[in-house]
Motif scaffolding. Sequence first.
Motif, PDB file in Angstrom:
ATOM      1  N   ALA A 210      55.865  51.263  41.743  1.00 43.13           N
ATOM      2  CA  ALA A 210      55.797  51.835  40.405  1.00 43.13           C
ATOM      3  C   ALA A 210      55.770  50.746  39.343  1.00 43.13           C
ATOM      4  CB  ALA A 210      56.977  52.775  40.163  1.00 43.13           C
ATOM      5  N   ILE A 211      56.199  49.547  39.703  1.00 42.46           N
ATOM      6  CA  ILE A 211      56.208  48.472  38.715  1.00 42.46           C
ATOM      7  C   ILE A 211      54.979  47.581  38.807  1.00 42.46           C
ATOM      8  CG2 ILE A 211      58.725  48.452  38.598  1.00 42.46           C
ATOM      9  CD1 ILE A 211      58.609  45.833  40.254  1.00 42.46           C
ATOM     10  N   VAL A 212      54.043  47.925  39.713  1.00 47.29           N
ATOM     11  CA  VAL A 212      52.810  47.129  39.812  1.00 47.29           C
ATOM     12  C   VAL A 212      52.102  47.089  38.461  1.00 47.29           C
ATOM     13  CG1 VAL A 212      50.488  47.068  40.805  1.00 47.29           C
ATOM     14  CG2 VAL A 212      52.464  47.448  42.276  1.00 47.29           C
ATOM     15  N   GLY A 213      52.075  48.253  37.781  1.00 43.93           N
ATOM     16  CA  GLY A 213      51.443  48.299  36.463  1.00 43.93           C
ATOM     17  C   GLY A 213      52.077  47.327  35.486  1.00 43.93           C
ATOM     18  N   LEU A 214      53.394  47.148  35.570  1.00 44.45           N
ATOM     19  CA  LEU A 214      54.071  46.200  34.684  1.00 44.45           C
ATOM     20  C   LEU A 214      53.760  44.760  35.080  1.00 44.45           C
ATOM     21  CD1 LEU A 214      57.604  47.762  34.088  1.00 44.45           C
ATOM     22  CD2 LEU A 214      55.660  47.690  32.534  1.00 44.45           C
ATOM     23  N   VAL A 215      53.640  44.507  36.365  1.00 51.07           N
ATOM     24  CA  VAL A 215      53.249  43.164  36.816  1.00 51.07           C
ATOM     25  C   VAL A 215      51.910  42.784  36.204  1.00 51.07           C
ATOM     26  CG1 VAL A 215      52.580  41.782  38.813  1.00 51.07           C
ATOM     27  CG2 VAL A 215      54.556  43.312  38.960  1.00 51.07           C
ATOM     28  N   GLU A 216      50.997  43.757  36.120  1.00 53.70           N
ATOM     29  CA  GLU A 216      49.678  43.485  35.547  1.00 53.70           C
ATOM     30  C   GLU A 216      49.770  43.085  34.085  1.00 53.70           C
ATOM     31  OE1 GLU A 216      46.944  46.388  38.363  1.00 53.70           O
ATOM     32  OE2 GLU A 216      47.931  47.230  36.606  1.00 53.70           O
ATOM     33  N   HIS A 217      50.807  43.551  33.391  1.00 61.90           N
ATOM     34  CA  HIS A 217      50.980  43.158  31.990  1.00 61.90           C
ATOM     35  C   HIS A 217      51.459  41.713  31.847  1.00 61.90           C
ATOM     36  CE1 HIS A 217      50.053  46.908  29.895  1.00 61.90           C
ATOM     37  NE2 HIS A 217      50.581  47.526  30.931  1.00 61.90           N
ATOM     38  N   GLU A 218      51.800  41.090  32.973  1.00 62.62           N
ATOM     39  CA  GLU A 218      52.048  39.650  32.957  1.00 62.62           C
ATOM     40  C   GLU A 218      50.725  38.895  32.903  1.00 62.62           C
ATOM     41  OE1 GLU A 218      55.206  37.967  33.245  1.00 62.62           O
ATOM     42  OE2 GLU A 218      55.947  39.958  32.702  1.00 62.62           O
ATOM     43  N   GLY A 219      49.630  39.625  33.151  1.00 65.83           N
ATOM     44  CA  GLY A 219      48.290  39.041  33.126  1.00 65.83           C
ATOM     45  C   GLY A 219      47.575  39.228  34.447  1.00 65.83           C
ATOM     46  N   ILE A 220      46.305  39.629  34.384  1.00 64.64           N
ATOM     47  CA  ILE A 220      45.463  39.626  35.580  1.00 64.64           C
ATOM     48  C   ILE A 220      44.287  38.686  35.313  1.00 64.64           C
ATOM     49  CG2 ILE A 220      46.162  41.928  36.298  1.00 64.64           C
ATOM     50  CD1 ILE A 220      43.516  43.007  35.340  1.00 64.64           C
ATOM     51  N   PHE A 221      43.761  38.096  36.389  1.00 65.31           N
ATOM     52  CA  PHE A 221      42.832  36.983  36.236  1.00 65.31           C
ATOM     53  C   PHE A 221      41.665  37.109  37.214  1.00 65.31           C
ATOM     54  CE2 PHE A 221      47.029  35.808  34.898  1.00 65.31           C
ATOM     55  CZ  PHE A 221      46.837  35.106  33.723  1.00 65.31           C
ATOM     56  N   TYR A 222      40.597  36.367  36.890  1.00 68.42           N
ATOM     57  CA  TYR A 222      39.406  36.348  37.734  1.00 68.42           C
ATOM     58  C   TYR A 222      38.903  34.906  37.825  1.00 68.42           C
ATOM     59  CZ  TYR A 222      35.014  37.916  39.816  1.00 68.42           C
ATOM     60  OH  TYR A 222      33.965  38.122  40.680  1.00 68.42           O
ATOM     61  N   PRO A 223      38.489  34.440  39.011  1.00 70.85           N
ATOM     62  CA  PRO A 223      38.045  33.048  39.161  1.00 70.85           C
ATOM     63  C   PRO A 223      36.805  32.736  38.326  1.00 70.85           C
ATOM     64  CG  PRO A 223      38.454  34.072  41.294  1.00 70.85           C
ATOM     65  CD  PRO A 223      38.485  35.177  40.286  1.00 70.85           C
ATOM     66  N   LYS A 224      36.718  31.500  37.876  1.00 68.55           N
ATOM     67  CA  LYS A 224      35.580  31.060  37.074  1.00 68.55           C
ATOM     68  C   LYS A 224      34.416  30.553  37.929  1.00 68.55           C
ATOM     69  CE  LYS A 224      38.109  29.676  32.896  1.00 68.55           C
ATOM     70  NZ  LYS A 224      38.401  28.568  31.952  1.00 68.55           N
ATOM     71  N   ASN A 225      34.662  30.360  39.208  1.00 63.97           N
ATOM     72  CA  ASN A 225      33.654  29.667  40.021  1.00 63.97           C
ATOM     73  C   ASN A 225      33.060  30.563  41.096  1.00 63.97           C
ATOM     74  OD1 ASN A 225      36.246  29.686  41.050  1.00 63.97           O
ATOM     75  ND2 ASN A 225      36.250  27.552  41.685  1.00 63.97           N
ATOM     76  N   GLY A 226      32.206  31.525  40.679  1.00 73.35           N
ATOM     77  CA  GLY A 226      31.388  32.246  41.636  1.00 73.35           C
ATOM     78  C   GLY A 226      32.014  33.431  42.313  1.00 73.35           C
ATOM     79  N   GLY A 227      32.929  34.120  41.649  1.00 79.99           N
ATOM     80  CA  GLY A 227      33.521  35.316  42.240  1.00 79.99           C
ATOM     81  C   GLY A 227      34.837  35.043  42.937  1.00 79.99           C
ATOM     82  N   MET A 228      35.356  36.072  43.620  1.00 85.40           N
ATOM     83  CA  MET A 228      36.673  35.964  44.240  1.00 85.40           C
ATOM     84  C   MET A 228      36.735  34.905  45.337  1.00 85.40           C
ATOM     85  SD  MET A 228      38.777  37.940  42.627  1.00 85.40           S
ATOM     86  CE  MET A 228      40.175  38.136  43.735  1.00 85.40           C
ATOM     87  N   ILE A 229      35.587  34.521  45.886  1.00 91.66           N
ATOM     88  CA  ILE A 229      35.596  33.464  46.901  1.00 91.66           C
ATOM     89  C   ILE A 229      36.059  32.136  46.312  1.00 91.66           C
ATOM     90  CG2 ILE A 229      33.214  32.626  46.598  1.00 91.66           C
ATOM     91  CD1 ILE A 229      33.061  32.526  49.705  1.00 91.66           C
ATOM     92  N   GLY A 230      36.067  32.043  44.974  1.00 92.86           N
ATOM     93  CA  GLY A 230      36.580  30.840  44.337  1.00 92.86           C
ATOM     94  C   GLY A 230      38.034  30.554  44.686  1.00 92.86           C
ATOM     95  N   ILE A 231      38.794  31.603  45.021  1.00 91.93           N
ATOM     96  CA  ILE A 231      40.208  31.416  45.364  1.00 91.93           C
ATOM     97  C   ILE A 231      40.356  30.739  46.729  1.00 91.93           C
ATOM     98  CG2 ILE A 231      42.369  32.629  45.855  1.00 91.93           C
ATOM     99  CD1 ILE A 231      41.468  34.647  43.658  1.00 91.93           C
TER     100      ILE A 231
END
Length: 506
Positions: A210-231
């Motif tokens: 139930a607190i996942v939504g609050l975790v997202e308010h800490e910030g969600i992010f996306y890689p800058k280098n070519g999609g999720m494979i950047g991770i």
Amino acid sequence: MADYDVIVIGAGVGGLTTAALCQKAGMKTLVLEQSGRIGGCCSTFEAEGFHFDVGASVVEAPNAFNELFKRLELKIEDYIPLYQVDPLYDYCDNTRGIRFAVPTSIEGTAEVLAKISPEDAKAFLKFSKKYAPRIKALMNHFFFASMQGFADVLRLVRKYPGAIQALPMFLTTHQKIVRKYFKNPDVLASMAFQSFYAGLPPDLCAGLYAIVGLVEHEGIFYPKNGGMIGIPNGIRKAFEEMGGEVRLNTRAVRVIVENRKAKGVETWDGEQITAGNVVGAINAKKLYIDMIGREHIPWHVWRGIKSMKLSMPCPMVYLGVDYEPPLRAHHTLTLTDPRVMNDYWSDYYLKGKLYEKDGAPEVMGLVSWASKIDPSLAPQGKHVLTHMGLAPYNLAGNDWDRHKEKWIDDAIRTIEKYIIPDLSKHVVYRDMATPKDLERMLLHPGGAVYGIQTDLSHMSIFRPANKSKCVENLYLAGASTNPGGGVCTVIAGGIITASLIEKYSR
């Protein structure tokens, strides 16, 4: 003398995290990946100039990344540069004329909710005030704590007494927590859908989610280098710079066990590679049942492994479009009443049936628009859309290979109905990964992207342990083990596993 100190089976983010930290600790480490691409569900592929994320679409709880690179003594921005995604979600239902976007800011979200329900907006602030401290306790302590047994739980509580406030959330459900605060159906729906991130409906999902939504308010992010494979690419880069080795297209088929002690692995072509420690960064049931076998496992452990339930699969639809879609956020979804989510589970999912509304098929799910934040993922003037749906692995009276094209049609019609009118006129590329495809491609039994189900009976000390309790020198990483599925959660699990290997290898 063994060929390696550590062999890791699987180049997902959990396996790569474990490998990088072991290499950093001075252990000669090898990663074996059965496919030609790293990352598992957190990866990206190219088709006709479009770049689609296989499964995972954002990064939440980035403290796991910070902890990993702190331990590697490297700067995260040199390996995994990230964009921040804001707003977090856009909720849209064209059939009722409802649309509202939720920003990262807690106060900003309350302002948005106040336009829908002033009472629920006040409740959201109370909800945040109560649970935000518990999030910090979880993220700072439980997230990176070994949970091999009850002794570890007691040790954690003694060391961090504040963490005990989070324990009641394991003993209730997602639905019970959010219903205490939110009454407006649309606001409640926006707080309840995250239960499916654990692969369960709200009334079965542990209250912790139930607190996942609050975790997202800490910030969600996306890689800058070519999609999720950047991770995984970033973690692999760090690992290989330290001298680690990754072998692609090398499938491990057996863990070599002698006297209940892991000695190495055997590959598809018969090569045997020895190691002081073996890490199964794959589905735990597959590891124990297919790669170790009954003869090396006590009967009571075998029975427990066989009884573990796989998580829900997640069919993925990949669409390339020839225009900029009328969306406002990286993630867009419709508002589904929690009662519908619960009924879906009992009336459809468990019976192998596909969801219908008013006698017509609908594909519930979330639309990800990755090329909004990274235009390089699509040819100029075009965009990529990914739809993450919900469906059973076994279809009653049907088969995924036969049903594939119809599912794509139904997904497009559902998106047109609720979110993007006339979408079908702009689709120039379409494909999908069915649960069967995910099983074949990623070797996830049942297409279970979260590994093992995440109800109370499969969490924390009840989840397959990071250090095997029945085979010496065998460790687990990935979504099947503690603390669970999700990109950052799996990274946290890799940190736990690597710490255990270092501890017991001294």
